[in-house]
Design a protein around this motif. Structure first.
Motif, PDB file in Angstrom:
ATOM      1  N   ASP A 295      -4.887  59.162 -34.526  1.00  0.00           N
ATOM      2  CA  ASP A 295      -5.546  57.928 -34.999  1.00  0.00           C
ATOM      3  C   ASP A 295      -4.312  57.197 -35.660  1.00  0.00           C
ATOM      4  O   ASP A 295      -3.690  57.093 -36.687  1.00  0.00           O
ATOM      5  CB  ASP A 295      -6.345  58.558 -36.252  1.00  0.00           C
ATOM      6  N   SER A 296      -4.193  56.302 -34.846  1.00  0.00           N
ATOM      7  CA  SER A 296      -3.047  55.266 -35.000  1.00  0.00           C
ATOM      8  C   SER A 296      -3.648  53.921 -34.463  1.00  0.00           C
ATOM      9  O   SER A 296      -4.094  53.787 -33.263  1.00  0.00           O
ATOM     10  CB  SER A 296      -1.791  55.638 -34.293  1.00  0.00           C
ATOM     11  N   GLN A 297      -3.614  52.806 -35.122  1.00  0.00           N
ATOM     12  CA  GLN A 297      -4.014  51.358 -34.866  1.00  0.00           C
ATOM     13  C   GLN A 297      -3.069  51.063 -33.645  1.00  0.00           C
ATOM     14  O   GLN A 297      -3.547  50.438 -32.729  1.00  0.00           O
ATOM     15  CB  GLN A 297      -3.995  50.573 -35.911  1.00  0.00           C
TER      16      GLN A 297
ATOM     17  N   ARG B 221      -4.502  52.454 -30.562  1.00  0.00           N
ATOM     18  CA  ARG B 221      -5.843  51.919 -30.283  1.00  0.00           C
ATOM     19  C   ARG B 221      -5.638  50.354 -29.540  1.00  0.00           C
ATOM     20  O   ARG B 221      -6.199  50.233 -28.783  1.00  0.00           O
ATOM     21  CB  ARG B 221      -6.625  51.856 -31.368  1.00  0.00           C
ATOM     22  N   ASP B 222      -4.757  49.711 -30.148  1.00  0.00           N
ATOM     23  CA  ASP B 222      -4.402  48.335 -29.372  1.00  0.00           C
ATOM     24  C   ASP B 222      -3.557  48.583 -27.939  1.00  0.00           C
ATOM     25  O   ASP B 222      -4.354  47.806 -27.244  1.00  0.00           O
ATOM     26  CB  ASP B 222      -3.447  47.605 -30.265  1.00  0.00           C
TER      27      ASP B 222
ATOM     28  N   ARG C 203     -11.496  58.841 -36.652  1.00  0.00           N
ATOM     29  CA  ARG C 203     -10.820  58.271 -37.589  1.00  0.00           C
ATOM     30  C   ARG C 203     -10.438  59.413 -38.557  1.00  0.00           C
ATOM     31  O   ARG C 203     -11.365  60.492 -38.748  1.00  0.00           O
ATOM     32  CB  ARG C 203     -11.033  57.095 -38.260  1.00  0.00           C
TER      33      ARG C 203
ATOM     34  N   SER D 292     -10.212  57.255 -43.914  1.00  0.00           N
ATOM     35  CA  SER D 292     -10.566  55.835 -43.289  1.00  0.00           C
ATOM     36  C   SER D 292     -11.760  55.335 -44.005  1.00  0.00           C
ATOM     37  O   SER D 292     -12.648  55.948 -44.042  1.00  0.00           O
ATOM     38  CB  SER D 292     -10.603  56.090 -41.907  1.00  0.00           C
TER      39      SER D 292
END
Length: 253
Positions: free
Chosen positions: A170-172, A175-176, A189, A193
């Motif tokens: 779970d890392s933004q 995800r990007d 998540r 979250s």
């Protein structure tokens, strides 16, 4: 005579790949050398205890060490994994305990050995395709967090439509990255979250067991389930060889 692992058809395919690399001369004794390497991988015995049917143990080890330096096992795995179906990509990591003799090195961090809850260990980071067959793997110390290798696993694997992982990834930033590759991310998540998991495709997430199954298959080999090798490159060669055996049925009837 110890039980052998390769059929004639399997050996013909593997030998052709080995010789195509241009890093090995064609010799008739290479089959028994590879069988000896596979025997040691399956049983986890010390090299000195290798049955004489495979030849002198020191000759088998020297040849394995040389092939490991040349990246022969990695080339075999890379060649066989070309038949992948990467529409779905599943990623995960699994810890392997390092035996005390294998962990007795001057710079453990350089040999992918670290301290985890279970002591000295190595972590295998793996990406598998839609059928649960291995695409790419990396080694690290056992203390390394899964998400720190998430981007590398994704970028080193063929582009797919969906990337599935557990909440450890779970890392933004990850995800990007997946969005930039025009893929869908399926990862729960963490419990803290605020967004929750209402947008998760739980049906797809159920197939995440495919990557767990891949670890289960290679850990039936004792030299994989426990790391006895001091050098990361030698252990990596065994892991590549184990993953290659998973691909063999796709190539050999």
């Amino acid at each position: 005579m110890p039980r052998l692992m390769l059929t004639d058809d399997s050996w013909k395919l593997l030998s052709r790949i080995m010789y195509l690399t241009g890093r090995i001369y064609k010799k008739p004794e290479h089959r028994m050398t590879l069988e000896g390497i596979l025997y040691r991988m399956r049983t986890g015995i010390p090299w000195r205890d290798l049955p004489c049917d495979f030849g002198d143990w020191s000759a088998v080890f020297r040849r394995f060490n040389l092939w490991s330096k040349k990246g022969v096992m990695a080339e075999i795995f890379k060649f066989l994994s070309r038949l992948n179906d990467a529409q779905w990509l599943f990623i995960d990591g699994s810890i392997v305990k390092a035996q005390q003799d294998g962990a007795n090195v001057k710079a453990p961090n350089k040999q992918a050995i670290g301290k985890s809850r279970g002591g000295n260990s190595t972590k295998i980071h793996l990406a598998v395709d839609s059928g649960g067959l291995p695409l790419h793997f990396e080694l690290s110390g056992g203390q390394a967090h899964d998400v720190s290798y998430g981007e590398s696993l994704v970028t080193s694997s063929p582009k797919g439509e969906v990337v599935v992982a557990d909440k450890g990834y779970d890392s933004q930033a990850l995800r990007d990255l997946i969005k930039r590759r025009n893929a869908q991310h399926v990862r729960p998540r963490k419990g803290n979250s605020k967004r929750g998991n209402d947008d998760i495709d739980w049906c797809m997430y159920r197939y995440r067991h495919l990557v767990e199954n891949a670890f289960l298959k290679i850990k039936k080999y004792r030299a994989i389930a426990t790391r006895y090798d001091k050098l990361a490159r030698n252990y990596q060669s065994f892991v590549a060889l184990a993953f290659s055996l998973m691909w063999l049925p796709m190539w050999v009837d």
